[in-house]
Enzyme design. Sequence first.
Site, PDB file in Angstrom:
ATOM      1  N   ASN A 120       0.808  -1.212   0.000  1.00 48.25           N
ATOM      2  CA  ASN A 120       0.000   0.000   0.000  1.00 48.25           C
ATOM      3  C   ASN A 120       0.844   1.268   0.000  1.00 48.25           C
ATOM      4  O   ASN A 120       0.309   2.367  -0.011  1.00 48.25           O
ATOM      5  CB  ASN A 120      -0.946   0.018   1.208  1.00 48.25           C
ATOM      6  CG  ASN A 120      -1.959  -1.096   1.130  1.00 48.25           C
ATOM      7  OD1 ASN A 120      -2.478  -1.396   0.058  1.00 48.25           O
ATOM      8  ND2 ASN A 120      -2.228  -1.736   2.252  1.00 48.25           N
ATOM      9  N   CYS A 121       2.155   1.116   0.015  1.00 45.74           N
ATOM     10  CA  CYS A 121       3.080   2.250   0.094  1.00 45.74           C
ATOM     11  C   CYS A 121       3.774   2.446  -1.256  1.00 45.74           C
ATOM     12  O   CYS A 121       4.410   1.523  -1.769  1.00 45.74           O
ATOM     13  CB  CYS A 121       4.112   1.981   1.191  1.00 45.74           C
ATOM     14  SG  CYS A 121       5.512   3.127   1.170  1.00 45.74           S
ATOM     15  N   GLY A 122       3.673   3.637  -1.817  1.00 45.26           N
ATOM     16  CA  GLY A 122       4.300   3.937  -3.091  1.00 45.26           C
ATOM     17  C   GLY A 122       5.811   3.777  -3.061  1.00 45.26           C
ATOM     18  O   GLY A 122       6.409   3.248  -4.012  1.00 45.26           O
ATOM     19  N   ARG A 150       6.523   0.097  -3.124  1.00 48.54           N
ATOM     20  CA  ARG A 150       6.275  -0.460  -4.462  1.00 48.54           C
ATOM     21  C   ARG A 150       7.390  -0.065  -5.430  1.00 48.54           C
ATOM     22  O   ARG A 150       7.858  -0.884  -6.227  1.00 48.54           O
ATOM     23  CB  ARG A 150       4.920   0.004  -5.007  1.00 48.54           C
ATOM     24  CG  ARG A 150       3.728  -0.632  -4.324  1.00 48.54           C
ATOM     25  CD  ARG A 150       2.428  -0.344  -5.049  1.00 48.54           C
ATOM     26  NE  ARG A 150       2.177   1.062  -5.292  1.00 48.54           N
ATOM     27  CZ  ARG A 150       1.525   1.880  -4.463  1.00 48.54           C
ATOM     28  NH1 ARG A 150       1.064   1.417  -3.308  1.00 48.54           N
ATOM     29  NH2 ARG A 150       1.334   3.140  -4.783  1.00 48.54           N
TER      30      ARG A 150
END
Length: 140
Positions: free
Chosen positions: A11-13, A16
């Site tokens: 859920n973390c850019g 990712r």
Amino acid sequence: MQHITIYHNPNCGTSRNTLAFIKHQGIEPTVIHYLENPPTEPTLRDLIAKMGITPRQLLRVNVEPFSERGLDNPNLTDDDIIQAMLAEPILINRPIVVAENGKKQGVKLCRPSEVVLDLIDMPLTQTFVKEDGEKIEPKS
């Protein structure tokens, strides 16, 4: 062959992007979804020690449990902070990347995501484009 492990939150850019950076370099890492499979206390302490940072430096401050648990109190000990992270893994900043069995070994909190290049044996040879469109170019 270099082995990479990433403590990842999908859920973390930044997490990712870091994972994509690793794969862009041709490495298939071990991915630990640390919110579902949090590190044990000895593992968390080992990661912090190997990064050469304090537990407070690994602490996420922009999540609800931070204020609920009073973690802004400067009198909290490292043990207090570690116990809070173990109880609420969302308090562990991410991504943490561990590199082993290569020329470059170590553990880093990869914020920003391109910090991961410090842990990867091979230099960036092709432009990498982050989710937000930012381009990371190979160094000449």
